[in-house]
Enzyme design. Structure first.
Site, PDB file in Angstrom:
ATOM      1  N   TRP A  70       0.826  -1.214   0.000  1.00  0.00           N
ATOM      2  CA  TRP A  70       0.000   0.000   0.000  1.00  0.00           C
ATOM      3  C   TRP A  70       0.853   1.254   0.000  1.00  0.00           C
ATOM      4  O   TRP A  70       0.523   2.239  -0.642  1.00  0.00           O
ATOM      5  CB  TRP A  70      -1.020  -0.012   1.140  1.00  0.00           C
ATOM      6  CG  TRP A  70      -2.089  -1.023   0.888  1.00  0.00           C
ATOM      7  CD1 TRP A  70      -2.359  -2.143   1.614  1.00  0.00           C
ATOM      8  CD2 TRP A  70      -3.030  -1.033  -0.208  1.00  0.00           C
ATOM      9  NE1 TRP A  70      -3.397  -2.839   1.047  1.00  0.00           N
ATOM     10  CE2 TRP A  70      -3.827  -2.187  -0.067  1.00  0.00           C
ATOM     11  CE3 TRP A  70      -3.263  -0.191  -1.301  1.00  0.00           C
ATOM     12  CZ2 TRP A  70      -4.855  -2.517  -0.969  1.00  0.00           C
ATOM     13  CZ3 TRP A  70      -4.282  -0.508  -2.194  1.00  0.00           C
ATOM     14  CH2 TRP A  70      -5.063  -1.656  -2.030  1.00  0.00           C
TER      15      TRP A  70
ATOM     16  N   ASP B  64      -2.045   6.603   6.222  1.00  0.00           N
ATOM     17  CA  ASP B  64      -3.084   5.757   5.634  1.00  0.00           C
ATOM     18  C   ASP B  64      -3.473   4.702   6.671  1.00  0.00           C
ATOM     19  O   ASP B  64      -2.825   3.676   6.802  1.00  0.00           O
ATOM     20  CB  ASP B  64      -2.544   5.090   4.363  1.00  0.00           C
ATOM     21  CG  ASP B  64      -3.532   4.083   3.772  1.00  0.00           C
ATOM     22  OD1 ASP B  64      -4.642   3.919   4.327  1.00  0.00           O
ATOM     23  OD2 ASP B  64      -3.187   3.466   2.738  1.00  0.00           O
TER      24      ASP B  64
ATOM     25  N   LYS C 291     -12.654  -1.751   5.945  1.00  0.00           N
ATOM     26  CA  LYS C 291     -11.902  -2.653   6.808  1.00  0.00           C
ATOM     27  C   LYS C 291     -12.462  -2.609   8.231  1.00  0.00           C
ATOM     28  O   LYS C 291     -13.004  -3.580   8.713  1.00  0.00           O
ATOM     29  CB  LYS C 291     -10.417  -2.287   6.825  1.00  0.00           C
ATOM     30  CG  LYS C 291      -9.580  -2.824   5.668  1.00  0.00           C
ATOM     31  CD  LYS C 291      -9.946  -2.303   4.323  1.00  0.00           C
ATOM     32  CE  LYS C 291      -9.133  -2.884   3.189  1.00  0.00           C
ATOM     33  NZ  LYS C 291      -8.111  -2.006   2.638  1.00  0.00           N
TER      34      LYS C 291
END
Ligand SMILES: *Cc1c(COP(=O)(O)O)cnc(C)c1O
Length: 360
Positions: A102, A172, A196
């Site tokens: 990511w 993030d 999530k």
């Protein structure tokens, strides 16, 4: 149907109590004769739902007045672009820490807008680890420092917050926000895709310090301009109303669990148990250094890779679903977000012991 436990990395398990509440109000929210899905986002009902959700999130995280909360679309991936567009503020460079997939995606997107200085690279090797900040090459002229507190795919997590002086810290937190208390004051900007640990897909939460708002590049699309969205209470255009509503129910559920201190204890206990089971066997293995193992995403491999398919099939038959590891890592991955009950982790560990006895 018998009990199933969903270990998906995202979209992920939601609290059963929240799904039941949503079911009850599906056709008629609080006697108004409409589903939340059918309401105008400008009507007083939805405006109240939205404001309550924001307040509950503010309470849970202790978001100070200095920071604004935005409820946006476009996912964390949209923010990979929105962040440089909004925060460069005329500067030409930004710092990024690379700890995995990511981080790399955020870096690739930022390169369209500025020169990216990768201050450190980690999350590789065996065991995987995070380079200590003492070894990072920070640029004092960087517009911001971006990092990924929890790498959802490899299960590498920071259990510390980088120290910055003037440079705003950007995080993030897609797969870790709300898993434990954080000091929001230390961050210039926090963002997370909801699917999530927050709610359904389609909603993106951005928490941004007020002084960083209002400096977007002229070509920034209106929906991604923090100033314009802030002025419109995140309703510059139609927001993802139903996802916002469900996220609000999740925030209330979290408050009922005792807030983030309480859920953090449960999360730590769940993760500790699973890592102890993995470490205690010669059959399973987690490839991450113990100092940076994720509470939320636990990848593991077996001594014999050819057993993977059998493991996944048998696990599914036992009600343990979505344990397949990310295609780039292989093996298995158990995601243990807030909504995964501790009983689900116990059931997984019991299944793993049984599987090892049969095939180990
Ligand atoms: C899932 C995830 C993303 C991507 O989120 P989208 O909402 O699909 O764009 C980005 N970063 C992290 C850490 C993630 O876990």
């Amino acid at each position: 149907m018998s009990r199933t436990y969903n270990f998906s990395a995202g979209p992920a398990v939601l609290p059963e109590a929240v799904l039941r509440q949503a079911q009850e109000s599906m056709l008629d929210w609080q006697g108004c004769g409409l589903s939340v899905m059918e309401m105008s986002h400008r009507g007083k009902e939805f405006v109240a739902i939205a404001a309550q959700a924001e307040q509950d999130l503010r309470d849970l995280l202790g978001v100070p007045e200095s920071h604004r909360i935005l409820f946006l679309q476009g996912g964390a991936t949209g923010q990979f672009a929105a962040i440089p567009m909004n925060l460069l503020a005329g500067r030409a460079r930004a710092d990024y820490v690379d700890t995995g997939n990511w981080s790399k995606k955020a870096i690739a997107e930022a390169k369209s807008y500025c020169a990216v200085n990768v201050v450190a690279t980690g999350g590789s090797g065996d065991p995987m680890s995070i380079p200590p900040q003492a070894n990072w090459s920070l640029d004092p002229e960087a517009a911001y420092l971006h990092y990924t507190p929890n790498e959802t795919i490899s299960g590498v997590e920071f259990h510390w917050v980088p120290q910055v002086d003037e440079v705003p810290l950007v995080a993030d937190m897609s797969s870790t926000l709300l898993s434990r208390p954080i000091d929001v004051d230390r961050f210039g900007l926090i963002y997370a895709g909801a699917q999530k640990n927050i709610g359904p897909a389609g909603l993106t939460v951005v928490i941004v310090r007020e002084d960083l708002i209002g400096k977007a590049m002229p070509a920034t699309p209106a929906v991604w301009d923090y100033r314009r969205q802030g002025e419109a209470d995140s309703m510059l255009n139609t927001p993802p109303t139903y996802a916002w509503y469900i996220a609000g129910l999740v925030f209330q559920w979290l408050k009922r669990q005792g807030g983030l201190e309480a859920i953090a204890q449960v999360n730590k206990r769940k993760a500790d148990k699973l890592y102890a089971a993995i470490d205690g066997s010669d059959f399973y293995r987690n490839p991450v250094h113990p100092t940076c193992r994720s509470w939320m995403n636990v990848p593991f491999v077996m001594a014999e890779e050819k057993l993977d398919e059998r493991f996944l099939t048998d696990a599914k038959a036992a009600g343990l679903i979505a344990l397949k590891g990310h295609r780039s890592v292989g093996g298995m991955r158990a995601s243990l977000y807030n909504a995964m009950p501790e009983a689900g982790v116990d059931a997984l560990i019991a299944f793993m012991r049984d599987f090892e006895q049969r095939y180990g």
